[in-house]
Design a protein around this motif. Sequence first.
Motif, PDB file in Angstrom:
ATOM      1  N   GLY A  19       0.822  -1.213   0.000  1.00 26.32           N
ATOM      2  CA  GLY A  19       0.000   0.000   0.000  1.00 26.32           C
ATOM      3  C   GLY A  19       0.852   1.257   0.000  1.00 26.32           C
ATOM      4  N   ILE A  20       1.929   1.248   0.780  1.00 30.39           N
ATOM      5  CA  ILE A  20       2.842   2.391   0.818  1.00 30.39           C
ATOM      6  C   ILE A  20       3.501   2.580  -0.545  1.00 30.39           C
ATOM      7  CG2 ILE A  20       5.054   3.172   1.753  1.00 30.39           C
ATOM      8  CD1 ILE A  20       4.123   1.987   4.465  1.00 30.39           C
ATOM      9  N   ILE A  21       3.941   1.488  -1.138  1.00 28.85           N
ATOM     10  CA  ILE A  21       4.571   1.583  -2.457  1.00 28.85           C
ATOM     11  C   ILE A  21       3.579   2.104  -3.488  1.00 28.85           C
ATOM     12  CG2 ILE A  21       5.537   0.224  -4.367  1.00 28.85           C
ATOM     13  CD1 ILE A  21       6.986  -1.423  -2.190  1.00 28.85           C
ATOM     14  N   SER A  22       2.317   1.701  -3.383  1.00 29.38           N
ATOM     15  CA  SER A  22       1.327   2.204  -4.348  1.00 29.38           C
ATOM     16  C   SER A  22       1.085   3.706  -4.184  1.00 29.38           C
ATOM     17  CB  SER A  22       0.015   1.422  -4.254  1.00 29.38           C
ATOM     18  OG  SER A  22      -0.690   1.729  -3.084  1.00 29.38           O
ATOM     19  N   ILE A  23       1.221   4.217  -2.964  1.00 29.98           N
ATOM     20  CA  ILE A  23       1.043   5.652  -2.724  1.00 29.98           C
ATOM     21  C   ILE A  23       2.188   6.450  -3.341  1.00 29.98           C
ATOM     22  CG2 ILE A  23       1.031   7.432  -0.932  1.00 29.98           C
ATOM     23  CD1 ILE A  23      -0.563   5.455   0.825  1.00 29.98           C
ATOM     24  N   VAL A  24       3.403   5.943  -3.227  1.00 27.22           N
ATOM     25  CA  VAL A  24       4.567   6.698  -3.706  1.00 27.22           C
ATOM     26  C   VAL A  24       5.096   6.200  -5.055  1.00 27.22           C
ATOM     27  CG1 VAL A  24       5.260   7.382  -1.376  1.00 27.22           C
ATOM     28  CG2 VAL A  24       6.208   5.299  -2.386  1.00 27.22           C
ATOM     29  N   LYS A  25       4.364   5.324  -5.721  1.00 22.75           N
ATOM     30  CA  LYS A  25       4.875   4.706  -6.951  1.00 22.75           C
ATOM     31  C   LYS A  25       5.205   5.730  -8.037  1.00 22.75           C
ATOM     32  CE  LYS A  25       0.527   3.754  -9.200  1.00 22.75           C
ATOM     33  NZ  LYS A  25      -0.456   2.805  -9.548  1.00 22.75           N
ATOM     34  N   ASP A  26       4.381   6.764  -8.200  1.00 22.49           N
ATOM     35  CA  ASP A  26       4.662   7.754  -9.237  1.00 22.49           C
ATOM     36  C   ASP A  26       6.000   8.447  -8.979  1.00 22.49           C
ATOM     37  OD1 ASP A  26       2.320   7.183 -10.578  1.00 22.49           O
ATOM     38  OD2 ASP A  26       1.174   8.745  -9.535  1.00 22.49           O
ATOM     39  N   ARG A  27       6.239   8.798  -7.740  1.00 25.15           N
ATOM     40  CA  ARG A  27       7.501   9.460  -7.388  1.00 25.15           C
ATOM     41  C   ARG A  27       8.684   8.508  -7.569  1.00 25.15           C
ATOM     42  NH1 ARG A  27       9.528  12.418  -2.434  1.00 25.15           N
ATOM     43  NH2 ARG A  27      11.208  13.598  -3.386  1.00 25.15           N
ATOM     44  N   LEU A  28       8.489   7.242  -7.212  1.00 26.53           N
ATOM     45  CA  LEU A  28       9.553   6.259  -7.399  1.00 26.53           C
ATOM     46  C   LEU A  28       9.858   6.053  -8.884  1.00 26.53           C
ATOM     47  CD1 LEU A  28       8.595   3.531  -4.776  1.00 26.53           C
ATOM     48  CD2 LEU A  28      10.637   4.974  -4.751  1.00 26.53           C
ATOM     49  N   LEU A  29       8.808   6.013  -9.699  1.00 24.43           N
ATOM     50  CA  LEU A  29       9.002   5.796 -11.133  1.00 24.43           C
ATOM     51  C   LEU A  29       9.625   7.002 -11.824  1.00 24.43           C
ATOM     52  CD1 LEU A  29       5.705   3.863 -11.943  1.00 24.43           C
ATOM     53  CD2 LEU A  29       8.044   2.941 -11.847  1.00 24.43           C
ATOM     54  N   GLN A  30       9.457   8.189 -11.247  1.00 23.57           N
ATOM     55  CA  GLN A  30      10.058   9.393 -11.821  1.00 23.57           C
ATOM     56  C   GLN A  30      11.534   9.542 -11.452  1.00 23.57           C
ATOM     57  OE1 GLN A  30       7.555  12.525 -10.383  1.00 23.57           O
ATOM     58  NE2 GLN A  30       5.898  12.074 -11.814  1.00 23.57           N
ATOM     59  N   ALA A  31      11.977   8.783 -10.470  1.00 25.48           N
ATOM     60  CA  ALA A  31      13.377   8.858 -10.050  1.00 25.48           C
ATOM     61  C   ALA A  31      14.274   8.321 -11.164  1.00 25.48           C
ATOM     62  CB  ALA A  31      13.581   8.036  -8.777  1.00 25.48           C
ATOM     63  N   PRO A  32      15.433   8.914 -11.333  1.00 29.03           N
ATOM     64  CA  PRO A  32      16.371   8.410 -12.354  1.00 29.03           C
ATOM     65  C   PRO A  32      16.731   6.950 -12.065  1.00 29.03           C
ATOM     66  CG  PRO A  32      17.128  10.511 -11.458  1.00 29.03           C
ATOM     67  CD  PRO A  32      15.966  10.070 -10.623  1.00 29.03           C
ATOM     68  N   PRO A  33      16.828   6.138 -13.104  1.00 29.76           N
ATOM     69  CA  PRO A  33      17.198   4.728 -12.899  1.00 29.76           C
ATOM     70  C   PRO A  33      18.526   4.606 -12.148  1.00 29.76           C
ATOM     71  CG  PRO A  33      16.558   5.120 -15.184  1.00 29.76           C
ATOM     72  CD  PRO A  33      16.628   6.462 -14.515  1.00 29.76           C
ATOM     73  N   GLY A  34      18.528   3.751 -11.173  1.00 26.93           N
ATOM     74  CA  GLY A  34      19.747   3.518 -10.414  1.00 26.93           C
ATOM     75  C   GLY A  34      19.998   4.483  -9.274  1.00 26.93           C
ATOM     76  N   ASP A  35      19.133   5.464  -9.082  1.00 25.70           N
ATOM     77  CA  ASP A  35      19.321   6.431  -7.996  1.00 25.70           C
ATOM     78  C   ASP A  35      18.727   5.858  -6.703  1.00 25.70           C
ATOM     79  OD1 ASP A  35      19.677   8.591  -6.342  1.00 25.70           O
ATOM     80  OD2 ASP A  35      18.780  10.051  -7.723  1.00 25.70           O
ATOM     81  N   LEU A  36      19.465   4.944  -6.104  1.00 24.30           N
ATOM     82  CA  LEU A  36      18.989   4.290  -4.891  1.00 24.30           C
ATOM     83  C   LEU A  36      18.914   5.243  -3.711  1.00 24.30           C
ATOM     84  CD1 LEU A  36      20.811   0.858  -5.169  1.00 24.30           C
ATOM     85  CD2 LEU A  36      18.482   1.459  -5.845  1.00 24.30           C
ATOM     86  N   GLU A  37      19.737   6.261  -3.719  1.00 22.41           N
ATOM     87  CA  GLU A  37      19.710   7.247  -2.641  1.00 22.41           C
ATOM     88  C   GLU A  37      18.369   7.992  -2.632  1.00 22.41           C
ATOM     89  OE1 GLU A  37      22.264  11.091  -1.284  1.00 22.41           O
ATOM     90  OE2 GLU A  37      23.358   9.371  -2.095  1.00 22.41           O
ATOM     91  N   LEU A  38      17.897   8.388  -3.821  1.00 18.02           N
ATOM     92  CA  LEU A  38      16.609   9.072  -3.914  1.00 18.02           C
ATOM     93  C   LEU A  38      15.470   8.130  -3.528  1.00 18.02           C
ATOM     94  CD1 LEU A  38      14.910  11.546  -4.574  1.00 18.02           C
ATOM     95  CD2 LEU A  38      14.928  10.841  -6.984  1.00 18.02           C
ATOM     96  N   CYS A  39      15.543   6.874  -3.982  1.00 18.09           N
ATOM     97  CA  CYS A  39      14.508   5.899  -3.605  1.00 18.09           C
ATOM     98  C   CYS A  39      14.480   5.699  -2.096  1.00 18.09           C
ATOM     99  CB  CYS A  39      14.750   4.568  -4.307  1.00 18.09           C
ATOM    100  SG  CYS A  39      14.436   4.630  -6.082  1.00 18.09           S
ATOM    101  N   SER A  40      15.658   5.637  -1.504  1.00 21.42           N
ATOM    102  CA  SER A  40      15.743   5.500  -0.052  1.00 21.42           C
ATOM    103  C   SER A  40      15.137   6.710   0.649  1.00 21.42           C
ATOM    104  CB  SER A  40      17.207   5.336   0.355  1.00 21.42           C
ATOM    105  OG  SER A  40      17.326   5.281   1.742  1.00 21.42           O
ATOM    106  N   GLN A  41      15.362   7.895   0.106  1.00 23.19           N
ATOM    107  CA  GLN A  41      14.794   9.116   0.673  1.00 23.19           C
ATOM    108  C   GLN A  41      13.270   9.110   0.542  1.00 23.19           C
ATOM    109  OE1 GLN A  41      16.517  12.765  -0.810  1.00 23.19           O
ATOM    110  NE2 GLN A  41      14.742  13.961  -0.178  1.00 23.19           N
ATOM    111  N   ILE A  42      12.765   8.706  -0.627  1.00 21.21           N
ATOM    112  CA  ILE A  42      11.311   8.665  -0.858  1.00 21.21           C
ATOM    113  C   ILE A  42      10.651   7.690   0.103  1.00 21.21           C
ATOM    114  CG2 ILE A  42       9.525   7.987  -2.510  1.00 21.21           C
ATOM    115  CD1 ILE A  42      11.453   8.991  -4.742  1.00 21.21           C
TER     116      ILE A  42
END
Length: 134
Positions: free
Chosen positions: A35-58
């Motif tokens: 459910g959490i991933i579905s809420i933030v999925k758009d932001r995660l998908l907009q992150a540059p590929p391989g930017d694990l730091e940004l994904c971790s922040q999100i």
Amino acid sequence: FMTIYAKVLPIDVASVVWDLFLLDGEVILYFTALGIISIVKDRLLQAPPGDLELCSQILGKDLRARISDPDELLLHIREVRRRTPARFVQEIQTIAESEFGTGGSAQHSPGGRSPGGTLAQAWNSVRDTFRWAW
């Protein structure tokens, strides 16, 4: 799951997850994660590929600000639960039984008996009363 979302969600939202955890067991933790991933999925998908730091922040410090409404998270959890095949839920409960000695809630305890008698019966009663919400 060790903190049951207390570190990443506001306390009022995390307390709803805790209530569901007490009612439905470990399986709700998986539904909550999805459910959490579905809420933030758009932001995660907009992150540059391989930017694990940004994904971790999100999924870390930004999550507390993004998910502030318990009802929004409940809607997403409910949708995940609705779409999840019963076989998957049973598999999680089987794993919980083998790993932790519980089936995820009082009604799934070993031997078919609920631990604690009256407390487990009270939880089952509350669960049956609010089953309409699911």
